[in-house]
Structure formats: C-alpha cells, structure tokens
Design an enzyme around this catalytic site. Structure first.
Site, PDB file in Angstrom:
ATOM      1  N   TYR A 215      14.177   0.209   6.486  1.00  0.00           N
ATOM      2  CA  TYR A 215      13.867   1.593   5.958  1.00  0.00           C
ATOM      3  C   TYR A 215      13.516   2.787   6.769  1.00  0.00           C
ATOM      4  O   TYR A 215      13.975   3.729   6.838  1.00  0.00           O
ATOM      5  CB  TYR A 215      12.756   1.376   4.975  1.00  0.00           C
TER       6      TYR A 215
HETATM    7  O1  LIG Z   1       4.151   6.572   4.137  1.00  0.00           O
HETATM    8  C1  LIG Z   1       5.331   5.894   4.578  1.00  0.00           C
HETATM    9  O2  LIG Z   1       5.739   6.251   5.302  1.00  0.00           O
HETATM   10  C2  LIG Z   1       5.642   4.927   3.413  1.00  0.00           C
HETATM   11  O3  LIG Z   1       4.478   4.730   2.481  1.00  0.00           O
HETATM   12  C3  LIG Z   1       4.639   3.813   1.530  1.00  0.00           C
HETATM   13  O4  LIG Z   1       4.930   2.533   2.247  1.00  0.00           O
HETATM   14  P1  LIG Z   1       3.547   1.805   2.631  1.00  0.00           P
HETATM   15  O5  LIG Z   1       2.597   2.673   3.393  1.00  0.00           O
HETATM   16  O6  LIG Z   1       3.902   0.586   3.073  1.00  0.00           O
HETATM   17  O7  LIG Z   1       2.773   1.905   1.174  1.00  0.00           O
HETATM   18  P2  LIG Z   1       2.358   0.290   0.183  1.00  0.00           P
HETATM   19  O8  LIG Z   1       3.387  -0.302  -0.151  1.00  0.00           O
HETATM   20  O9  LIG Z   1       1.608   1.069  -1.078  1.00  0.00           O
HETATM   21  O10 LIG Z   1       1.241  -0.163   0.813  1.00  0.00           O
HETATM   22  C4  LIG Z   1       0.162   0.105   1.456  1.00  0.00           C
HETATM   23  C5  LIG Z   1      -0.798  -0.784   2.413  1.00  0.00           C
HETATM   24  O11 LIG Z   1      -0.813  -1.950   1.650  1.00  0.00           O
HETATM   25  C6  LIG Z   1      -0.367  -3.034   1.996  1.00  0.00           C
HETATM   26  N1  LIG Z   1      -0.278  -3.972   0.996  1.00  0.00           N
HETATM   27  C7  LIG Z   1       1.029  -3.784   0.264  1.00  0.00           C
HETATM   28  C8  LIG Z   1       1.380  -4.789  -0.629  1.00  0.00           C
HETATM   29  C9  LIG Z   1       0.458  -5.908  -0.721  1.00  0.00           C
HETATM   30  O12 LIG Z   1       1.009  -6.700  -1.504  1.00  0.00           O
HETATM   31  N2  LIG Z   1      -0.683  -5.797  -0.126  1.00  0.00           N
HETATM   32  C10 LIG Z   1      -1.022  -4.966   1.006  1.00  0.00           C
HETATM   33  O13 LIG Z   1      -1.942  -5.427   1.536  1.00  0.00           O
HETATM   34  C11 LIG Z   1       0.656  -2.418   3.006  1.00  0.00           C
HETATM   35  O14 LIG Z   1       0.912  -3.321   4.088  1.00  0.00           O
HETATM   36  C12 LIG Z   1       0.218  -1.277   3.421  1.00  0.00           C
HETATM   37  O15 LIG Z   1      -0.840  -1.337   4.630  1.00  0.00           O
HETATM   38  C13 LIG Z   1       6.022   4.053   0.870  1.00  0.00           C
HETATM   39  O16 LIG Z   1       6.367   2.740   0.017  1.00  0.00           O
HETATM   40  C14 LIG Z   1       7.316   4.364   1.455  1.00  0.00           C
HETATM   41  O17 LIG Z   1       8.273   4.671   0.651  1.00  0.00           O
HETATM   42  C15 LIG Z   1       6.649   5.489   2.412  1.00  0.00           C
HETATM   43  O18 LIG Z   1       7.878   6.077   3.181  1.00  0.00           O
END
Ligand SMILES: O=C(O)[C@H]1O[C@H](OP(=O)(O)OP(=O)(O)OC[C@H]2O[C@@H](n3ccc(=O)[nH]c3=O)[C@H](O)[C@@H]2O)[C@H](O)[C@@H](O)[C@@H]1O
Length: 412
Positions: A215
């Site tokens: 991604y």
């Molecule tokens: O800012 C960005 O660049 C990205 O932000 C999000 O990606 P992400 O930060 O991974 O967002 P989440 O999926 O909401 O995760 C947030 C945090 O929670 C954590 N997480 C997620 C899911 C889970 O089951 N457990 C968990 O601890 C992830 O590792 C992350 O640290 C978006 O999904 C992307 O489309 C975007 O580009």
C-alpha cells in the site's frame, strides 16, 4: 463428403469463438472487484448532462469547480460536503467497491446527493467517462481521494491496489493533461510512505525509500507519477500525506471503528505490539482538521500550465504532511474509547503481524502550517468523543439502527 462440411464447421468455429470470448469478458467483468454498478444509468444522455452541470454550478461564496474522486469514501465524503457548503461546484466519483460494506458508502453518497452533490458510480480507469466529464465541465481542480486503502489488506489483494492506486491514478492524470482547461490536481498520499524511517517527527524532506507495505509503495508511486506529470506536462500537483485520519462516517476497517464495534459487542480486540513488546503509536488526525488542509490545498494551488509546456517552468510540485503532531500509543487510544463508551475492552496483546505496520507515525506539519495555514486543533480525546457519539447514533439508537448495515464484516 467430408469436404462439404468444412464451411459449416468454419461458421460453428467462428460462433463458438465469439461465444467463448463473450463468456470470458462477462466473467472478467463480474469478477472485477471494482466493476461499477451504474446508479446513473443514462450516462451521456441529456438528463445526465443537466444533472452534472447542476451539481457543478458555483453558488455564492464559491469559486472552484472540483471533481472529487472517492466521494463516497470517508475523506472524500467530508471534503465534498465542505466544498458544497461553501459554494463550490463539484461532482463526485466513486466505484463503490466492496472492500468494506457498501451500505456505508451508499449512505454517505445519499447524504451528498441530498445536499446537491451528484455522485457518479464509476471507476478511475473508466477513461470514456472521465473524458466525457472533462468535455462537459471545465474543472478548475481535481481532488483525488479515490484509492484502495488499508495497509494490511494489501498482502491479500495486491492487484486491487495496482488497479486503483496506480493504473487509476495514471488514467486520471492522463485525462487531466488532455483536458481544456487543465485542472490543478490535489491527491491523497499517506504517512505510510515514511515506512521504516526512524527519525521522528517525519518531515517532507526526509527520504521515503523504504515502504513497509505494498500500500505504502503505491502511495509513494503516486508521488513519483505526480512528479513526472508536473515535470513533463506542467500539471499543478499537490500530494497530501494523511496520518491515520479518524472521525464520524469513518472507515470500519480502521482500528478506532473496529475496536469500538468489538467493545460494544463484548468481543476481544487485538492490540499489536512490536519487537520486545513495544507499543505501536499513531499520530491520529481528526477529519475536520484534515478537511481544512484539503480545502487550503485547493485554494493555494497554482494553475496548471495551459497548452504545451514549451520550456515554461511548471507550477510548484507540492507535498504536505497533514498530521496531528502528537503520536499516541494504541492502548492509550483504547483507554479513551473505553471512557467515551463507558465500557471495558477485552484486550489481547499480540505480536504485530508481518503485514506492513510501522512502529510509529509522527508528523512535522511546519510546511503545511506555513503554506496552507494548516493547524490541527482537535485532541484525540475530543475527536474520539465525536466519533463515539456518531457511532452510538447510527448503530445503537432505535431511530437509526439498521440504516448502515455492516453485517458480519471484519477487517483484515
Ligand atoms: O496514515 C496513514 O498513512 C494510514 O492510516 C491508516 O493506517 P493505520 O495507521 O494502520 O490505521 P489503523 O488500521 O486504524 O491502525 C491504527 C493502529 O492500530 C493498530 N492496530 C490495528 C488493528 C488491530 O487489530 N490492532 C492494532 O493494534 C495498527 O497497527 C496501528 O498502529 C489507514 O488505514 C491508511 O489508509 C492510511 O494511509
């Protein structure tokens, strides 16, 4: 005798080739994850053209005519609403793919339609449609928020990222460079382009050569492609690196949404930990702040060069971080959700899967502050309060329960 059958065989052969070809095409179409299902059936008809023009009409207070792609998505919905409310003319585009429940996308689009924004169900790769739109409307700006989002899903469906984020983006840029006038383009990038960088906070000048997910690599590709269209064609291009944007009408694949759902339903949540049990932190950024950054990017974008570049310098090629400047560990963010929901989460701490997460994101927003007047003002506590209020209204009150049906959806 046998010779007499040859012409007949030829016809049969020809017909079966056509038949097989048709079946292959139909099959390909029905298995295409992004196949638009027209909600505006009379495309290119007079009524359709009239509706497009009405949606694009600039009202008092407005200045721009904008094509917003991904308008039924989270950020696209909010940006479209904000543009319309201040008087700009716009048309929305979305392929309504089923990466997460389409009911939510339809609900957002229905709200936009109510406010006078037409949302066309089409894919960025639909060149015919884009061409027709650019012929019909003199867009001053394109806001490209259409993308296959999600860091972890890219491990499972890499080609949908290539289809939307790479091929779709090039298709859009091609139409922008062919258009008359050529619009200024603002597009979504991502904090994930900083990948495995260890220097924080992340600044736009930092190298972004080590994406941790496919991604992120497609978002980096967007920035590189944008550079070439700026360099060769003089298109005005502004990339926005969003940092984990959250808020009402948000994405159910993201942690704030799926955690809320699980907490409410008394189901466990998995909190990822890095090597050595280290917590992951995110610079969670509230949607209203991001929308202001998007609108300011449109307002400050220089025009694209019109006509052949002929050695004229291109307009500035810009990239901005739109973050909150305050990373928060995921378990702290869960504690805030618990407070607002007045419920306890069942927390499972698990090793982070090898699907592309990075330990921390943290934005330096000095450039956006200087050039866009961007100032994130929403604390995570307040932003999550707004989100929980919205969630309770749409998923827990008798009045609205069932209007957005998420079914058994579970994010990857
Ligand atoms: O800012 C960005 O660049 C990205 O932000 C999000 O990606 P992400 O930060 O991974 O967002 P989440 O999926 O909401 O995760 C947030 C945090 O929670 C954590 N997480 C997620 C899911 C889970 O089951 N457990 C968990 O601890 C992830 O590792 C992350 O640290 C978006 O999904 C992307 O489309 C975007 O580009």
């Amino acid at each position: 005798m046998a010779g007499g059958h040859y012409p007949f065989r030829g016809v049969v052969c020809f017909l079966s080739t056509i038949f097989v070809f048709t079946i292959v095409v139909l099959n390909w179409q029905s298995s295409s994850p992004n196949l638009p299902e027209a909600n505006h059936p009379v495309i290119y008809g007079k009524a359709w053209e009239k509706a497009v023009k009405k949606s694009c009409k600039v009202r008092p207070g407005g200045r721009h005519v904008v094509l917003v792609t991904g308008a039924a998505g989270f950020v696209g919905f909010h940006v479209s609403q904000a543009l319309k409310r201040r008087g700009d003319g716009l048309i929305g585009l979305d392929n309504f793919n089923d990466y997460y429940p389409v009911t939510l996308k339809r609900a957002r689009a229905a709200l936009l339609e109510k406010e006078g924004v037409m949302v066309i169900n089409a894919d960025l790769n639909d060149r015919k449609l884009l061409e027709a739109l650019f012929k019909l409307v003199k867009f001053t700006h394109v806001m490209n928020l259409a993308a296959q989002a999600g860091v972890r899903y890219a491990v499972h469906k890499p080609m949908t990222y290539v289809h939307s984020n790479v091929a779709g983006f090039v298709s859009l840029l091609e139409e922008c460079k062919n258009a008359n006038p050529k619009p200024a383009v603002v597009y979504a990038s991502s904090s994930s382009v900083y990948g495995l960088n260890t220097k924080v906070p992340f600044s736009e000048e930092d190298a972004t050569d080590h994406p941790a997910s496919l991604y992120a690599a497609t978002k980096k590709a967007n920035e590189m492609l944008a550079h070439t269209y700026n360099h060769i064609w003089g298109l005005s291009l502004t990339g926005l690196r969003f940092f984990t944007v959250y808020g009402p009408w948000g994405r159910p694949d993201m942690a704030y949404f799926s955690f809320t759902r699980n907490i409410v339903e008394n189901k466990p949540i998995s909190i990822f930990q890095g090597p050595g049990g280290v917590e992951l932190s995110r610079d969670f950024t509230y949607i209203d702040d991001v929308v202001k950054g998007c609108l300011a990017s449109i307002d400050t974008a220089e025009q694209s060069l019109q006509g052949p570049p002929r050695g004229n310098p291109p307009p500035p090629f810009r990239i901005f971080n739109l973050g909150n400047t305050n990373p928060v560990p995921v378990s702290e963010f869960v504690s805030i959700l618990e407070k607002h929901l007045k419920m306890k989460a069942i927390r499972n701490y698990v090793d982070m899967p090898a699907t592309g997460d990075v330990p921390i994101t943290h934005a330096n927003v000095s450039r956006a502050r200087d050039e866009l007047g961007y100032e994130p003002v929403t604390e995570l506590y307040t932003g999550l309060k707004h989100f929980v209020k919205w969630y309770k209204k749409f998923f827990l009150t008798e009045e609205f329960k069932g209007t957005i049906d998420l079914g058994n959806y579970k994010p990857f």
